[in-house]
Design a protein around this motif. Structure first.
Motif, PDB file in Angstrom:
ATOM      1  N   UNK A 107       0.834  -1.204   0.000  1.00 10.30           N
ATOM      2  CA  UNK A 107       0.000   0.000   0.000  1.00 10.30           C
ATOM      3  C   UNK A 107       0.868   1.252   0.000  1.00 10.30           C
ATOM      4  N   UNK A 108       1.928   1.229   0.801  1.00 11.66           N
ATOM      5  CA  UNK A 108       2.817   2.391   0.900  1.00 11.66           C
ATOM      6  C   UNK A 108       3.656   2.575  -0.362  1.00 11.66           C
ATOM      7  N   UNK A 109       4.141   1.485  -0.949  1.00 10.08           N
ATOM      8  CA  UNK A 109       5.020   1.562  -2.115  1.00 10.08           C
ATOM      9  C   UNK A 109       4.255   1.796  -3.413  1.00 10.08           C
ATOM     10  N   UNK A 110       3.046   1.306  -3.493  1.00 15.20           N
ATOM     11  CA  UNK A 110       2.275   1.442  -4.731  1.00 15.20           C
ATOM     12  C   UNK A 110       2.772   0.538  -5.837  1.00 15.20           C
ATOM     13  N   UNK A 111       3.421  -0.573  -5.477  1.00 18.22           N
ATOM     14  CA  UNK A 111       3.935  -1.507  -6.486  1.00 18.22           C
ATOM     15  C   UNK A 111       2.804  -2.156  -7.272  1.00 18.22           C
ATOM     16  N   UNK A 112       1.694  -2.397  -6.604  1.00 19.33           N
ATOM     17  CA  UNK A 112       0.521  -2.968  -7.259  1.00 19.33           C
ATOM     18  C   UNK A 112      -0.571  -1.918  -7.389  1.00 19.33           C
ATOM     19  N   UNK A 113      -1.353  -2.025  -8.438  1.00 20.51           N
ATOM     20  CA  UNK A 113      -2.540  -1.186  -8.556  1.00 20.51           C
ATOM     21  C   UNK A 113      -3.521  -1.573  -7.452  1.00 20.51           C
ATOM     22  N   UNK A 114      -4.285  -0.597  -6.940  1.00 18.87           N
ATOM     23  CA  UNK A 114      -5.238  -0.919  -5.856  1.00 18.87           C
ATOM     24  C   UNK A 114      -6.176  -2.070  -6.188  1.00 18.87           C
ATOM     25  N   UNK A 115      -6.621  -2.146  -7.446  1.00 20.95           N
ATOM     26  CA  UNK A 115      -7.550  -3.226  -7.838  1.00 20.95           C
ATOM     27  C   UNK A 115      -6.873  -4.585  -7.759  1.00 20.95           C
ATOM     28  N   UNK A 146      -5.547 -16.091  -6.569  1.00 20.23           N
ATOM     29  CA  UNK A 146      -4.440 -16.923  -7.042  1.00 20.23           C
ATOM     30  C   UNK A 146      -4.091 -16.633  -8.496  1.00 20.23           C
ATOM     31  N   UNK A 147      -5.101 -16.424  -9.324  1.00 16.60           N
ATOM     32  CA  UNK A 147      -4.832 -16.126 -10.738  1.00 16.60           C
ATOM     33  C   UNK A 147      -4.214 -14.742 -10.902  1.00 16.60           C
ATOM     34  N   UNK A 148      -4.680 -13.763 -10.100  1.00 20.43           N
ATOM     35  CA  UNK A 148      -4.102 -12.416 -10.164  1.00 20.43           C
ATOM     36  C   UNK A 148      -2.658 -12.428  -9.690  1.00 20.43           C
ATOM     37  N   UNK A 149      -2.392 -13.166  -8.616  1.00 18.93           N
ATOM     38  CA  UNK A 149      -1.023 -13.273  -8.110  1.00 18.93           C
ATOM     39  C   UNK A 149      -0.112 -13.904  -9.157  1.00 18.93           C
ATOM     40  N   UNK A 150      -0.560 -14.957  -9.791  1.00 20.64           N
ATOM     41  CA  UNK A 150       0.245 -15.627 -10.815  1.00 20.64           C
ATOM     42  C   UNK A 150       0.548 -14.682 -11.977  1.00 20.64           C
ATOM     43  N   UNK A 151      -0.458 -13.914 -12.379  1.00 18.56           N
ATOM     44  CA  UNK A 151      -0.268 -12.980 -13.490  1.00 18.56           C
ATOM     45  C   UNK A 151       0.698 -11.854 -13.128  1.00 18.56           C
ATOM     46  N   UNK A 152       0.589 -11.332 -11.910  1.00 20.08           N
ATOM     47  CA  UNK A 152       1.459 -10.244 -11.485  1.00 20.08           C
ATOM     48  C   UNK A 152       2.908 -10.710 -11.340  1.00 20.08           C
ATOM     49  N   UNK A 153       3.107 -11.935 -10.843  1.00 19.95           N
ATOM     50  CA  UNK A 153       4.469 -12.477 -10.726  1.00 19.95           C
ATOM     51  C   UNK A 153       5.093 -12.630 -12.107  1.00 19.95           C
ATOM     52  N   UNK A 154       4.271 -12.984 -13.078  1.00 19.42           N
ATOM     53  CA  UNK A 154       4.775 -13.219 -14.432  1.00 19.42           C
ATOM     54  C   UNK A 154       5.028 -11.913 -15.195  1.00 19.42           C
ATOM     55  N   UNK A 155       4.170 -10.908 -14.974  1.00 19.40           N
ATOM     56  CA  UNK A 155       4.247  -9.700 -15.801  1.00 19.40           C
ATOM     57  C   UNK A 155       4.788  -8.459 -15.080  1.00 19.40           C
ATOM     58  N   UNK A 156       4.684  -8.418 -13.763  1.00 16.81           N
ATOM     59  CA  UNK A 156       5.099  -7.241 -12.994  1.00 16.81           C
ATOM     60  C   UNK A 156       6.446  -7.534 -12.324  1.00 16.81           C
TER      61      UNK A 156
END
Length: 437
Positions: free
Chosen positions: A53-61, A114-124
């Protein structure tokens, strides 16, 4: 005379003392496991949710999709532990019941998480590096985020198990017996709801998997109310002495899908199956041609209005399972015109048909394989136990359970079932209404 009375009282007192010791051990285990659970939840809340939340590495959604209501669950657990450590067992658990909806919401969101986490690990890449850095902390003990996310649902199962032990070792006349029983009921309802969510999710995933295995999009597998049952290879025996064909069969609650493998050298369909037939089970019948004894496999006849399949398996266990599952599925699709047989048991060890049932059925008892639903009554809970849960989707069964309260240390329930052509009400083991429309 006095010594005889004293000796007769001692076993009762000893039993109550044993119950109390078991109850104290369970209460201690509840506190200790809650501490461990909160510690692991805190790792995710502190080192992931708060910092992200503090770093903003991920979008809020995306952050909301991955972690959902985990912070609220962590807060509820912290409050519960505060009461448990203070010796306020009943008060803490009763307050915790109001937070059980969080676990149901968490279960509904877990697949998306789980699907969002997998996608973020792969693309972010920044998030991927951050995740690896946090997981390398000694506090995590080698656990990764993927292993920590399902913790709340695992803990819900532990709550149910520990509460069953608590209620089972609490005397019915104890001041908190009714309170603990109510808590157990609420936790069990949440647990069964989570299990149903998981079961529906697994069924959807299975149907999507089968859809991807099929060549083309002409045959649509995903359909409301459809359940995947089993798949496997069977040999189709042609009626006129032609060559045997080995086909892949996919059995669902309403259809039997007959497929054959595509050519192994096909450029993009080599690992797929071509659909040969979609057979509606409502119009089918299943019979054993041979395989009644413990032989090497057997032959099934599956008949439909316009075709009959002779299906052979050389594996006895596989043949038996196909026959049983197919027969049950065919019967269940026509359950609107079938008689529904219900019976009650007092325990797994003591299988006893209710005395009113043979009279209700005119003195005739159907074979055991015709029984679809079993009710289990215990002195510790008022839950409905389905001993064959895989049959639930086939029965189109809706259950409403209402606790009527304890009676002689038993908790009876009023159970109402609605089927396509039948309505059944069972109260304290008695059939009150069986009303075909």
């Amino acid at each position: 005379m006095t010594s005889t009375l004293e000796s007769s009282c001692h076993p009762v007192e000893e039993q109550r003392a044993r119950w109390e010791r078991k109850r104290c051990r369970t209460a201690k285990e509840l506190v200790e496991t809650e501490q461990q659970y909160l510690e692991q939840l805190g790792l995710v809340a502190t080192y992931f949710v708060a910092i992200l939340k503090a770093k903003g590495t991920l979008k809020p959604a995306d952050q909301e999709a991955i972690f959902g209501c985990l912070e609220s669950i962590c807060s509820a657990s912290r409050t519960l532990l505060f009461h448990l450590e203070g010796g306020r067992l009943g008060l803490g658990l009763e307050g915790f019941c109001h937070q059980l909806v969080l676990y149901v919401c968490y279960a509904e969101n877990l697949e998306k998480a789980q699907s969002t986490l997998e996608r973020q690990v792969r693309k972010n890449k920044p998030f991927s590096r951050f995740k690896k850095l946090q997981e390398s902390r000694p506090e995590f003990g080698g656990l990764c985020l993927e292993q920590l996310l399902p913790l709340p649902l695992q803990r819900l199962s532990q709550y149910r198990h520990l509460l069953k032990d608590l209620v089972g070792n609490t005397h019915p006349e104890s001041s908190d017996f009714k309170q603990l029983t109510g808590v157990l009921k609420s936790v069990s309802e949440a647990y069964h709801r989570v299990q149903e969510i998981s079961r529906c999710r697994e069924n959807t995933n299975q149907m999507r998997r089968v859809q991807k295995l099929l060549k083309g999009q002409k045959t649509q597998i995903l359909a409301p109310g459809r359940w995947f049952l089993r798949e496997g290879w069977l040999t189709v025996v042609p009626p006129k002495g032609e060559e045997l064909q080995r086909c892949m069969f996919f059995l669902f609650s309403d259809i039997l899908l007959v497929t054959k493998p595509c050519h192994p050298l096909h450029p993009w369909n080599a690992h797929k199956f071509a659909c040969q037939a979609v057979l509606p089970l409502r119009q089918g019948t299943v019979q054993k041609v041979f395989g009644h004894t413990q032989s090497q496999g057997g032959l099934l006849s599956v008949s439909f209005p316009h075709t009959t399949l002779l299906l052979m398996s050389c594996n006895q266990e596989d043949f038996h399972e196909w026959h049983q599952t197919l027969s049950t599925a065919v019967r269940s699709t026509t359950c609107g015109s079938m008689t529904l047989y219900l019976f009650c048991i007092a325990s797994i060890e003591d299988l006893t048909l209710h005395t009113s049932l043979p009279m209700f059925l005119g003195g005739e008892m159907p074979p055991v394989e015709h029984f679809h639903v079993i009710f289990l009554q215990t002195i510790t809970s008022c839950e409905l136990h389905i001993l064959c849960p895989e049959l639930l989707p086939l029965l189109h069964l809706n259950v409403v359970t209402k606790v009527l309260g304890p009676f002689n240390h038993y908790h009876f329930s009023l159970l109402f079932f609605r089927f396509p052509l039948q309505e059944v009400i069972i109260y304290q083991g008695n059939i009150l209404l069986f009303n075909p429309n």
